[in-house]
Design a protein around this motif. Structure first.
Motif, mmCIF file in Angstrom:
data_model
loop_
_atom_site.group_PDB
_atom_site.id
_atom_site.type_symbol
_atom_site.label_atom_id
_atom_site.label_comp_id
_atom_site.label_asym_id
_atom_site.label_seq_id
_atom_site.Cartn_x
_atom_site.Cartn_y
_atom_site.Cartn_z
ATOM 1 N N HIS A 29 6.945 19.929 -1.822
ATOM 2 C CA HIS A 29 5.869 19.894 -0.834
ATOM 3 C C HIS A 29 5.470 18.470 -0.457
ATOM 4 N N VAL A 30 5.148 18.301 0.817
ATOM 5 C CA VAL A 30 4.465 17.079 1.246
ATOM 6 C C VAL A 30 2.995 17.340 0.957
ATOM 7 N N LEU A 31 2.407 16.562 0.072
ATOM 8 C CA LEU A 31 1.043 16.810 -0.392
ATOM 9 C C LEU A 31 -0.015 16.227 0.534
ATOM 10 N N GLU A 32 0.278 15.069 1.100
ATOM 11 C CA GLU A 32 -0.718 14.410 1.954
ATOM 12 C C GLU A 32 -0.037 13.372 2.838
ATOM 13 N N VAL A 33 -0.515 13.284 4.065
ATOM 14 C CA VAL A 33 -0.138 12.196 4.966
ATOM 15 C C VAL A 33 -1.439 11.479 5.303
ATOM 16 N N GLU A 35 -2.998 8.902 7.313
ATOM 17 C CA GLU A 35 -2.733 8.105 8.515
ATOM 18 C C GLU A 35 -3.378 6.722 8.452
ATOM 19 N N LYS A 36 -4.536 6.644 7.829
ATOM 20 C CA LYS A 36 -5.256 5.369 7.765
ATOM 21 C C LYS A 36 -4.571 4.383 6.817
ATOM 22 N N ALA A 37 -4.219 4.855 5.616
ATOM 23 C CA ALA A 37 -3.579 3.983 4.620
ATOM 24 C C ALA A 37 -2.071 3.882 4.820
ATOM 25 N N LEU A 38 -1.529 4.707 5.720
ATOM 26 C CA LEU A 38 -0.078 4.767 5.975
ATOM 27 C C LEU A 38 0.697 5.094 4.692
ATOM 28 N N ILE A 39 0.198 6.107 3.979
ATOM 29 C CA ILE A 39 0.827 6.537 2.732
ATOM 30 C C ILE A 39 1.078 8.038 2.780
ATOM 31 N N VAL A 40 2.244 8.438 2.329
ATOM 32 C CA VAL A 40 2.590 9.849 2.214
ATOM 33 C C VAL A 40 2.759 10.171 0.736
ATOM 34 N N SER A 41 2.165 11.257 0.298
ATOM 35 C CA SER A 41 2.379 11.751 -1.067
ATOM 36 C C SER A 41 3.297 12.958 -0.946
ATOM 37 N N ALA A 42 4.447 12.881 -1.612
ATOM 38 C CA ALA A 42 5.435 13.947 -1.508
ATOM 39 C C ALA A 42 6.080 14.204 -2.857
ATOM 40 N N PRO A 44 9.360 15.485 -5.299
ATOM 41 C CA PRO A 44 10.743 15.000 -5.291
ATOM 42 C C PRO A 44 11.756 15.840 -4.522
ATOM 43 N N LEU A 45 11.509 17.122 -4.318
ATOM 44 C CA LEU A 45 12.492 17.954 -3.627
ATOM 45 C C LEU A 45 12.238 18.085 -2.129
ATOM 46 N N VAL A 46 11.323 17.296 -1.587
ATOM 47 C CA VAL A 46 11.108 17.243 -0.143
ATOM 48 C C VAL A 46 12.307 16.543 0.479
ATOM 49 N N THR A 47 12.898 17.150 1.494
ATOM 50 C CA THR A 47 14.047 16.531 2.160
ATOM 51 C C THR A 47 13.568 15.496 3.179
ATOM 52 N N MET A 48 14.459 14.627 3.596
ATOM 53 C CA MET A 48 14.119 13.644 4.622
ATOM 54 C C MET A 48 13.717 14.352 5.918
ATOM 55 N N GLU A 49 14.364 15.462 6.216
ATOM 56 C CA GLU A 49 14.015 16.245 7.399
ATOM 57 C C GLU A 49 12.560 16.729 7.317
ATOM 58 N N GLU A 50 12.162 17.215 6.151
ATOM 59 C CA GLU A 50 10.789 17.688 5.951
ATOM 60 C C GLU A 50 9.788 16.534 5.946
ATOM 61 N N LEU A 51 10.182 15.413 5.396
ATOM 62 C CA LEU A 51 9.317 14.237 5.369
ATOM 63 C C LEU A 51 9.036 13.745 6.788
ATOM 64 N N VAL A 52 10.072 13.671 7.595
ATOM 65 C CA VAL A 52 9.909 13.246 8.987
ATOM 66 C C VAL A 52 9.077 14.271 9.762
ATOM 67 N N ALA A 54 6.737 16.063 8.674
ATOM 68 C CA ALA A 54 5.334 15.944 8.270
ATOM 69 C C ALA A 54 4.666 14.691 8.827
ATOM 70 N N THR A 55 5.429 13.639 9.060
ATOM 71 C CA THR A 55 4.835 12.369 9.504
ATOM 72 C C THR A 55 4.880 12.177 11.020
ATOM 73 N N LEU A 56 5.903 12.683 11.660
ATOM 74 C CA LEU A 56 6.102 12.442 13.094
ATOM 75 C C LEU A 56 4.961 12.965 13.970
ATOM 76 N N PRO A 57 4.349 14.119 13.678
ATOM 77 C CA PRO A 57 3.227 14.561 14.519
ATOM 78 C C PRO A 57 2.061 13.573 14.562
ATOM 79 N N GLN A 58 1.929 12.730 13.554
ATOM 80 C CA GLN A 58 0.890 11.690 13.539
ATOM 81 C C GLN A 58 1.400 10.388 14.147
ATOM 82 N N GLY A 59 2.611 10.416 14.675
ATOM 83 C CA GLY A 59 3.193 9.210 15.252
ATOM 84 C C GLY A 59 3.693 8.245 14.198
#
Length: 102
Positions: A29-33, A35-42, A44-52, A54-59
């Motif tokens: 799971h992506v636990l948190e994005v 936006e202010k601190a520019l940090i993602v908590s994820a 270990p089994l989150v794929t790069m596709e899932e990581l992107v 989760a982050t891309l909708p926030q730009g």
């Protein structure tokens, strides 16, 4: 040191005998994005596709995203994942502010 099958072995895997194995299959799971601190908590089994995804909708986009979309966050950390922006930002692990090992 040479293994029984003729391959190279860094260490004897006998230390694992009798150990209880941890089921990590739910750590995907992506636990948190943040936006202010520019940090993602994820996890270990989150794929790069899932990581992107989760982050891309926030730009936002991680500075290093390995081009093979099925590489996991944990695999990228342990496998020294690189991509075309690595000449500037280093390996995937280099953009991680912290890592928790279970």
């Amino acid at each position: 040191r040479r293994g029984k099958a003729g391959g190279n072995q860094v260490h004897d895997s006998g230390y694992k005998k009798g150990a209880r194995l941890m089921d990590m299959s739910e750590l995907n799971h992506v636990l948190e994005v943040d936006e202010k601190a520019l940090i993602v908590s994820a996890e270990p089994l989150v794929t790069m596709e899932e990581l992107v995804a989760a982050t891309l909708p926030q730009g936002l986009l991680p500075k290093v995203v390995p081009e093979f979309k099925h590489i996991t966050v944990g695999g990228a950390i342990m496998g020294a994942a690189l991509e075309s922006s690595s000449h500037r930002h280093g390996q995937f692990l280099d953009i991680c502010s912290s890592v928790t090992v279970l």
